[in-house]
Write a protein that holds these residues in place. Structure first.
Motif, PDB file in Angstrom:
ATOM      1  N   UNK A 157     -48.120  34.571  90.177  1.00  0.00           N
ATOM      2  CA  UNK A 157     -48.307  33.286  89.519  1.00  0.00           C
ATOM      3  C   UNK A 157     -47.513  33.181  88.245  1.00  0.00           C
ATOM      4  N   UNK A 158     -47.483  34.249  87.459  1.00  0.00           N
ATOM      5  CA  UNK A 158     -46.700  34.284  86.233  1.00  0.00           C
ATOM      6  C   UNK A 158     -45.222  34.121  86.537  1.00  0.00           C
ATOM      7  N   UNK A 159     -44.749  34.825  87.555  1.00  0.00           N
ATOM      8  CA  UNK A 159     -43.341  34.756  87.934  1.00  0.00           C
ATOM      9  C   UNK A 159     -42.968  33.350  88.387  1.00  0.00           C
ATOM     10  N   UNK A 215     -44.075  41.278  79.185  1.00  0.00           N
ATOM     11  CA  UNK A 215     -44.302  42.715  79.305  1.00  0.00           C
ATOM     12  C   UNK A 215     -45.368  42.996  80.362  1.00  0.00           C
ATOM     13  N   UNK A 216     -46.407  42.160  80.397  1.00  0.00           N
ATOM     14  CA  UNK A 216     -47.446  42.315  81.400  1.00  0.00           C
ATOM     15  C   UNK A 216     -46.907  42.196  82.808  1.00  0.00           C
ATOM     16  N   UNK A 217     -45.953  41.285  82.996  1.00  0.00           N
ATOM     17  CA  UNK A 217     -45.338  41.111  84.313  1.00  0.00           C
ATOM     18  C   UNK A 217     -44.612  42.385  84.737  1.00  0.00           C
ATOM     19  N   UNK A 218     -43.832  42.944  83.816  1.00  0.00           N
ATOM     20  CA  UNK A 218     -43.120  44.181  84.130  1.00  0.00           C
ATOM     21  C   UNK A 218     -44.064  45.341  84.385  1.00  0.00           C
ATOM     22  N   UNK A 219     -45.103  45.467  83.554  1.00  0.00           N
ATOM     23  CA  UNK A 219     -46.080  46.547  83.721  1.00  0.00           C
ATOM     24  C   UNK A 219     -46.807  46.408  85.061  1.00  0.00           C
ATOM     25  N   UNK A 271     -52.870  50.148  86.388  1.00  0.00           N
ATOM     26  CA  UNK A 271     -51.658  49.598  85.776  1.00  0.00           C
ATOM     27  C   UNK A 271     -51.453  48.145  86.213  1.00  0.00           C
ATOM     28  N   UNK A 272     -51.689  47.857  87.486  1.00  0.00           N
ATOM     29  CA  UNK A 272     -51.580  46.477  87.982  1.00  0.00           C
ATOM     30  C   UNK A 272     -52.534  45.558  87.226  1.00  0.00           C
ATOM     31  N   UNK A 273     -53.782  45.985  87.085  1.00  0.00           N
ATOM     32  CA  UNK A 273     -54.781  45.162  86.416  1.00  0.00           C
ATOM     33  C   UNK A 273     -54.457  44.981  84.935  1.00  0.00           C
ATOM     34  N   UNK A 274     -53.923  46.034  84.299  1.00  0.00           N
ATOM     35  CA  UNK A 274     -53.531  45.901  82.894  1.00  0.00           C
ATOM     36  C   UNK A 274     -52.410  44.881  82.746  1.00  0.00           C
ATOM     37  N   UNK A 277     -52.504  41.121  80.839  1.00  0.00           N
ATOM     38  CA  UNK A 277     -51.550  40.697  79.810  1.00  0.00           C
ATOM     39  C   UNK A 277     -50.881  39.379  80.168  1.00  0.00           C
ATOM     40  N   UNK A 278     -50.634  39.147  81.468  1.00  0.00           N
ATOM     41  CA  UNK A 278     -49.993  37.886  81.856  1.00  0.00           C
ATOM     42  C   UNK A 278     -50.906  36.694  81.646  1.00  0.00           C
ATOM     43  N   UNK A 279     -52.204  36.934  81.472  1.00  0.00           N
ATOM     44  CA  UNK A 279     -53.152  35.837  81.288  1.00  0.00           C
ATOM     45  C   UNK A 279     -53.434  35.542  79.820  1.00  0.00           C
ATOM     46  N   UNK A 280     -52.800  36.268  78.895  1.00  0.00           N
ATOM     47  CA  UNK A 280     -53.046  36.036  77.474  1.00  0.00           C
ATOM     48  C   UNK A 280     -52.419  34.725  77.035  1.00  0.00           C
TER      49      UNK A 280
END
Length: 335
Positions: free
Chosen positions: A121-123, A140-144, A292-295, A299-302
């Motif tokens: 969704x972020x992408x 950064x959340x997307x990459x992580x 890691x996926x959940x982290x 971050x993408x939802x901040x």
């Protein structure tokens, strides 16, 4: 002078808070166990049949709720046209893809793939939603998050031992959730129709879509086993019908931001259930990658404090995973 005694919450308020927390926990359990139900269902039925049964029982529960609340279905060809597309992207297609995926991959992996929906969704929002540009933290959340996906899949081992087709189908299902969320956000927000009415109509339309497709690709089972049948009924009545009603109540009581946290419990429960009930194997990289996926998804939802007031996290979730939108926006039926 003695310090003032701390104020205590009233019994009514405490009861209300405990009540939503219980329902929140039940919602996480139902959606987490849905991947086990899919796996068990496919042991007795073809994937399309599992999906059709899921949608049929889910529609029945929502239709009863609609009748009890004396709500009515939407009006207007435009709304029904958009709901038809939403039904395909958020129900018929991803439900079927997950059912086919779990023919060859464990339910634990399917549950973790589902958690990538916020990443997709972020992408997609970078292209489709001009008002939803990422901050550095969200980028950064997307990459992580996608590093977590590679960890789950064991990329450094050349994906050995992994069913590529099944995994791709599960990831495509999560991608479909993300596309569907953005589509609904652009076409059905502010339609003036209640969430329950939209959800009932959407799941009903998806049921009709599978009613057309299923006979073309499957044949009637020569025998019906009890356990797969019960799994399909639970998947539909609980995971697609009752869970939607639970989520409405939680969102209305504590808001979409708190309610969206259910997203991060689903893969944990799906993994635990798959290992405990289905004896599915679990290597170290699966839970580590899932964290890691959940982290990354978190971050993408901040949002900044200014934007979060008017733009709570959107799905998901997904699909969300599917994330609940603001109360005035439609909540598509997913998971």
């Amino acid at each position: 002078m003695s310090p003032a005694a701390p104020s205590l919450p009233s019994p009514a308020r405490t009861s209300r808070l405990l009540d939503w927390r219980v329902r929140f926990g039940v919602l996480a359990l139902i959606w987490g166990f849905s991947f086990v139900f899919i796996k068990v269902g496919t042991e007795g039925f073809a994937p399309f049949q599992v999906t059709f049964g899921r949608l049929l029982f889910g529609t029945a529960v929502l239709a009863v709720a609609l009748a009890v609340k004396r709500d009515r279905l939407p009006r207007g060809a435009r709304v029904w046209g958009h709901l038809t597309v939403a039904a395909f992207l958020l129900n018929a297609l991803p439900f079927s893809l997950f059912a086919y995926a779990e023919l060859t991959i464990p339910s634990t992996l399917a549950g973790i793939c589902n958690a990538t929906t916020p990443l997709w969704g972020m992408l997609l929002s970078l292209v489709a939603l001009s008002e939803d540009r990422p901050t550095r933290v969200r980028a950064a959340g997307l990459g992580i998050g996608f590093m977590g996906v590679l960890t789950v899949l064991g990329a450094w081992q050349g994906f050995s031992g992994l069913d590529v087709t099944g995994t791709a189908l599960a990831l495509l299902a999560s991608f479909s959730y993300a596309v569907g969320w953005i589509y609904v956000r652009r076409t059905l927000s502010g339609s003036g129709v209640s969430n329950l009415s939209l959800a009932t109509s959407q799941v009903g339309l998806a049921t009709l879509q599978l009613a057309v497709v299923t006979p073309l690709f499957t044949s009637v089972p020569t025998s019906v086993e009890l356990l797969p049948l019960l799994a399909v009924i639970a998947l539909g009545a609980l995971g697609t019908g009752y869970a939607m009603l639970l989520q409405y109540g939680v969102v209305a009581e504590v808001g979409p931001t708190t309610a969206s946290m259910v997203t991060y419990f689903i893969p944990v429960i799906a993994t635990t259930a798959g290992v405990a009930l289905l004896d599915e194997g679990l290597t170290w990289n699966t839970p580590v990658g899932a964290v890691v996926v959940l982290a990354g998804a978190a971050l993408t939802q901040t949002r900044t404090s200014r934007r979060s007031a008017g733009n709570p996290p959107q799905g998901d979730p997904a699909a969300v995973t599917p994330q609940p939108p603001a109360p005035q926006e439609p909540r598509p039926a997913s998971l």
